[in-house]
Design an enzyme around this catalytic site. Structure first.
Site, PDB file in Angstrom:
ATOM      1  N   HIS A 171       9.095   9.773   2.469  1.00  0.00           N
ATOM      2  CA  HIS A 171       9.738   8.465   2.256  1.00  0.00           C
ATOM      3  C   HIS A 171       9.000   7.667   1.181  1.00  0.00           C
ATOM      4  CE1 HIS A 171      12.984   8.117   5.138  1.00  0.00           C
ATOM      5  NE2 HIS A 171      12.222   8.448   6.163  1.00  0.00           N
TER       6      HIS A 171
ATOM      7  N   HIS B  54       7.287  13.969   6.942  1.00  0.00           N
ATOM      8  CA  HIS B  54       8.573  13.264   6.782  1.00  0.00           C
ATOM      9  C   HIS B  54       8.326  11.842   6.248  1.00  0.00           C
ATOM     10  CE1 HIS B  54      12.736  12.144   8.418  1.00  0.00           C
ATOM     11  NE2 HIS B  54      12.187  10.963   8.163  1.00  0.00           N
ATOM     12  N   GLU B  55       7.360  11.136   6.842  1.00  0.00           N
ATOM     13  CA  GLU B  55       7.080   9.754   6.406  1.00  0.00           C
ATOM     14  C   GLU B  55       6.493   9.731   4.997  1.00  0.00           C
ATOM     15  OE1 GLU B  55       8.449   7.557   8.065  1.00  0.00           O
ATOM     16  OE2 GLU B  55       8.731   8.785   9.844  1.00  0.00           O
TER      17      GLU B  55
HETATM   18 NI    NI Z   1      12.924   8.987   8.044  1.00  0.00          NI
END
Ligand code: NI
Length: 195
Positions: free
Chosen positions: A154, A150-151
């Protein structure tokens, strides 16, 4: 001079802001005082938010490849029996070690109040630089692997709704926790903490 200032809480960009849509730049010197200041401010911001599993620099308007990861022991597997302590990862790269994916709940500080189900690889290899500049390579599984994926997204301008295939599994966190999770108290249904 600037580096002597106490850490400050930064503004979190929300979905729709262009800061979340660009590819973040590599950090040339992880040991520089500026990087240390960014990490200190990110930690202050995450603590101010409350419960969290991770935070990426683009979420606080800093277009650099820096993330924080913090996963308590209840969410870690046998690889990290004491949990995964708060760690800054610089210039992170990841690679799946399996084709197997698991669909699980995710939330994000940049998509406040919402959650959705996302497929992520269950086992990954990761490499990053620590704040002292040393390369760290290891593996991660399960929830920790999910948070790191998830990171990492980003850093490439991708938010978790862009990874979703079933928007029937997207909604307000309080309603989902109330109506979907409460009757089934399994590890699978443990409420997530935003990243
Ligand atoms: Ni996030």
């Amino acid at each position: 001079m600037e580096n002597n200032l106490p850490p400050k809480v930064l503004k979190i960009a929300r979905m729709g802001h262009p800061a979340l849509r660009q590819r973040a730049r590599e950090v040339t010197d992880p040991t520089s005082p500026i990087v240390r200041k960014v990490v200190d401010d990110m930690i202050e911001t995450a603590k101010d938010f409350g419960s969290y599993s991770g935070l990426a620099a683009p979420q606080v308007h800093i277009p650099l490849r820096i993330i924080l990861i913090h996963v308590p022991k209840e969410r870690c597997d046998e690889m990290d029996p004491e949990g995964f302590p708060l760690t800054a990862m610089i210039n992170l790269t990841i690679e799946p070690l399996t084709d197997k994916q698991h669909v699980g709940w995710e939330g994000c500080m940049s998509v406040p109040g919402m959650m959705g189900r996302v497929a992520r690889f269950t086992h990954i290899a990761l490499s990053y630089q620590a704040l002292d500049g040393k390369m760290v390579s290891r593996e991660a599984k399960g929830y920790l692997a999910r948070v790191i994926q998830h990171e990492c997204d980003h850093l490439d301008g991708i938010l978790y709704p862009q990874r979703m295939t079933d928007f029937g599994k997207f909604g307000f966190m309080d309603e989902i926790v109330r109506y979907t999770m409460k009757p089934k108290k399994t590890a699978e249904n443990t409420p997530i903490t935003p990243h």
